[in-house]
Write an enzyme that holds these catalytic residues in place. Structure first.
Site, PDB file in Angstrom:
ATOM      1  CG  HIS A  14      11.791 -12.128  -4.972  1.00  0.00           C
ATOM      2  ND1 HIS A  14      10.444 -12.216  -4.161  1.00  0.00           N
ATOM      3  CD2 HIS A  14      12.203 -11.025  -4.826  1.00  0.00           C
ATOM      4  CE1 HIS A  14      10.471 -11.195  -3.761  1.00  0.00           C
ATOM      5  NE2 HIS A  14      11.114 -10.274  -4.029  1.00  0.00           N
ATOM      6  CD  GLU A  15      15.639 -10.003  -5.981  1.00  0.00           C
ATOM      7  OE1 GLU A  15      15.257  -8.701  -6.519  1.00  0.00           O
ATOM      8  OE2 GLU A  15      15.557 -10.259  -4.857  1.00  0.00           O
TER       9      GLU A  15
ATOM     10  CG  HIS B 107      11.642  -7.229  -8.057  1.00  0.00           C
ATOM     11  ND1 HIS B 107      10.393  -6.614  -7.745  1.00  0.00           N
ATOM     12  CD2 HIS B 107      11.874  -8.004  -7.043  1.00  0.00           C
ATOM     13  CE1 HIS B 107      10.248  -6.541  -6.206  1.00  0.00           C
ATOM     14  NE2 HIS B 107      11.014  -7.337  -5.885  1.00  0.00           N
TER      15      HIS B 107
ATOM     16  CD  GLU C 236       8.485  -7.390  -2.727  1.00  0.00           C
ATOM     17  OE1 GLU C 236       9.238  -6.643  -3.318  1.00  0.00           O
ATOM     18  OE2 GLU C 236       9.085  -8.417  -2.214  1.00  0.00           O
TER      19      GLU C 236
END
Lengths: 503, 503
Positions: free
Chosen positions: B267-268, B271, B297
């Site tokens: 997830h990170e 980003h 997001e």
């Protein structure tokens, strides 16, 4: 009038606080660059550091500061000691920065980065010629700066003064002359003694993981506050303060060398304790730093050598080391003490023993003093360097890389800085003498494992005052005397004659 | 005229560069606070962050910016697309910051820190009453801000717009209505299926050291550039950019939970890839960031869910996991896939599965929209919260701490932020649809272990543009359509019906 002064003082402090915030951010950006930053961010980070330097320059030399100085300089005697010191420090920095024409300073900044890069290349390729023209420029810039700064007797005084306020060639020639003589005498004694010191147990493998545990143990032992500071890892150990609640030190780890980490930790720890102990009352005055480079170095060297290499301190840590490193199992305290204090003239300053270290500094001092006074030429430096090393230390560099090119200071234009290291030793000797006057068991009782007495003494007499006193004032306040080599030389004599006198 | 514009553009860029430098320093100081800073430095660090916020405020709202805007706003059509976007963004930030009276903003800053502290205490003591008056204030401040910002239809639109330019209640009601309906239908299907999914192998001990190795493997796999970013460890994972060459992400490690680290990293990492891929050409324009919170997001969720929880991706990483963690030895790909995509309505947003996650967001949206419109009262929130959780998810919080108090956003006054999370899911579905249009094998071929196609596609279509386009423009440019829930719902339907249809 009183009210006006108070109001103005608040304005000064608010202004200094801004400068300090930017200094802290600059220190943080530097720390992060050395510890965490990813490789590709280098250019961007250089821009950030450049931006901060520019902002600090503006705030330190702007009209606002001039206004403060115009207002306060005629009123110095109406101020408290701290406020007076604050204004004087502000003025010193204003003068040092403001006097150099902006154009010259810009040219210098560019020349400096080229010089640093050339030094790196020269060292790598072992070719002084690559560095020569850049060194020439760095010297010329510094001679020019010295004229802007001003001096009374010797052009080099102006540079010395930046790192050690009040220090002059006249004083240093005398002090370093005594120091050199004393150390050379002692060296002769040692060389004649034929004492055999066993260092075999130092040649072993020391697991990094265990060394890291040892670092924590040592920092706790010397009372470094782990909640007001952190330990990092870099090739070259250093200390950085982001305020007295955030003091950062680094060490390095070599699997084949246990002592290097131990004494890096204690050395940087000494710098760190100084910063941690600076009084909260000084926050926002610009005085929340060490009194000078020499005084700072006196604290690191006091811890590293006078404490760290004492038999009493080694008695505390030996059981811990024995427990962690099996090669030490049969090592006796006396053996450990002797191995740690083994004297051998060598080529590299940063690896020198306690005794010969100052000779490395004196060589550099003698050379840079003459360089700035244009009494010797850059092209002759490798020869001069090698001659001095042969004369004082009896060793000869196999290459320029381990000779004239070994230190980066000159490439960065830092002339006048080297003496601080030896001044640190001298001050440390004076502080030791005073501690023993106050409590003759101060060192003996270390063997009980408690460093509180030393810690409190240094904090109360030196650390808490930050830069409130000049080094001259401080040494006088603490010991009642001016700088003197007597005590450091006596300490060396007592210590090394005892070690090197065959029983 | 042309020359004057170019000169003025350079001035704007120099000004924005200053703001960006301060933003980077602020990010660095925050990073360091979370990762390295010693405990006692907190107060000093807060001062530093406050100082930076003040300087950024000054630079963003000063006369200089007003001058730039006065000059450029009438000339927008003479500018290139990038420069136009730069000026518009400068204006948006100027307006948002400038419109709030300084006095109000100061009061807000104080109220906010009290509110955050009260929320923490309330959560700890499981007592909503402690937080109630502070939440009331945060709402009132935001209603006031919304009036300053301005809006056309709904007061809440003004807040939404800060995080997702162009978004409105009108649009969101429609979009989230569709999303809710689609997800609830699918949930019914799943609950009726009685499919049994084995998750036993997830309840095991997973050594942190091995998990750390796995983190590196995963980051490399998704093509996170380890020379332009670093990985840290914090309780709550986050991503921070200090420029496209210095992107920092964090994860957390729990010995009894392997998946949490895996999907935090992905997830990170999503980003992080967005930030790393932003074009160098945008540096100094203020556009060197993501297009919006929702678009950001969409990238993290695309990686975490659409890629990370796909059978193809799991096929790549399963052999690695088997090798490192013995409890996985006998796990089959299908079992792993099903366990990772196990659906179970639950209470805590951050622990929700891919399907029900958006429902948590919709609940928050429905509540905060009404709060800002003063249609419900703060004192009724626990009841309203629990009713909605029961209605949509069929679960009931045992306490306010795991109910109305679970998220910190409202305590910090961040109203209008929550929708971004669900918008991210919706956008991600649209991007997936477009990728498959461009290359129908894009996902299937992942199982070969190479993420280049996906990486390049996202970079070229989305990432490199940074904030050059608004979210509305971007989704239209990339997919040819406006925002639409169709593709995300279809993706969910295809995926979960396949998993939850008993063979």
């Amino acid at each position: 009038m009183r009210e006006e002064i108070i109001e103005k003082l608040n304005e000064v402090k608010a202004h200094i606080t801004k400068i300090e915030e930017l200094n802290k951010l600059s220190a943080l950006a530097y720390w992060d660059m050395k510890i965490s930053m990813p490789k590709k961010a280098l250019e961007q980070r250089s821009n950030t550091l450049g931006y901060l330097a520019g902002e600090i320059f503006k705030l330190s030399t702007g009209k606002e500061v001039k206004g403060f100085l115009d207002y306060f300089m005629p009123k110095l005697d109406q101020l408290s000691q701290t406020n007076r010191a604050m204004i004087k420090k502000l003025k010193k920095e204003y003068d040092e920065t403001k006097k150099i024409p902006e154009k010259t300073y810009k040219e210098y900044t560019i020349a400096k980065s080229l010089s640093e890069a050339a030094w790196e290349e020269a060292k790598e390729k072992n070719d002084f010629k690559i560095f020569e023209p850049h060194l020439e420029k760095m010297i010329n810039f510094n001679v020019e700066f010295a004229k802007y700064y001003g001096y009374e007797e010797n052009v080099y005084d102006a540079l010395l003064n930046r790192y050690e306020e009040g220090m002059t060639v006249k004083k240093l020639d005398e002090i370093f002359g005594e120091l050199k003589e004393g150390i050379l005498d002692l060296l002769k004694y040692i060389e004649a003694s034929n004492k055999n010191i066993n260092r075999d147990f130092l040649h072993d493998k020391f697991k990094i993981k265990k060394q890291k545990k040892l670092s924590k143990y040592l920092l706790e032992l010397i009372k470094f506050d782990g909640e007001a500071g952190i330990l990092g890892e870099t090739t070259h150990p250093f200390t950085l303060d982001l305020g007295n609640k955030d003091v950062r030190i680094t060490t390095h780890y070599h699997e084949d060398d246990l002592l290097s980490n131990i004494f890096s930790i204690i050395h940087e720890g000494g710098h760190g304790l100084y910063e941690q102990h600076i009084s909260d009352e000084l926050i926002g005055t610009g005085l929340e730093h060490g009194a000078s480079m020499g005084i700072h170095e006196s604290q690191s060297r006091f811890y590293e050598n006078i404490i760290g290499r004492s038999e009493e301190f080694l008695k505390i840590i030996l059981p811990y080391i024995k427990k962690e490193f099996s090669g030490f199992k049969k090592v006796k305290l006396k053996e450990f003490y002797e191995a740690v204090n083994y004297v051998k003239p060598s080529l590299i300053r940063t690896e020198a023993d306690e005794l010969t270290y100052s000779l490395h500094i004196i060589i550099r001092y003698e050379i840079e003093k003459k360089l700035i006074n244009k009494e010797i030429e850059v092209k002759d430096l490798p020869r001069i360097w090698n001659e001095k090393y042969m004369e004082y230390l009896g060793v000869k560099a196999k290459s320029d890389s381990e000779g004239i090119l070994q230190d980066m200071h000159w490439s960065a234009g830092d002339f006048g800085y080297f003496p601080s290291y030896a001044l640190g030793n001298i001050y440390a000797g004076q502080f030791l003498n005073q501690i023993l006057k106050d409590n003759e068991l101060a060192i003996t009782e270390l063997e009980n494992g408690d460093l509180s007495y030393i810690d409190n003494w240094l904090k109360d007499k030196i650390h808490k005052y930050g830069a409130r006193y000049t080094p001259e004032e401080l040494i006088k306040n603490v010991t009642g005397e001016d700088i003197s080599t007597k005590y450091f030389l006596r300490y060396l004599d007592d210590k090394y004659k005892k070690i090197y006198t065959p029983l």
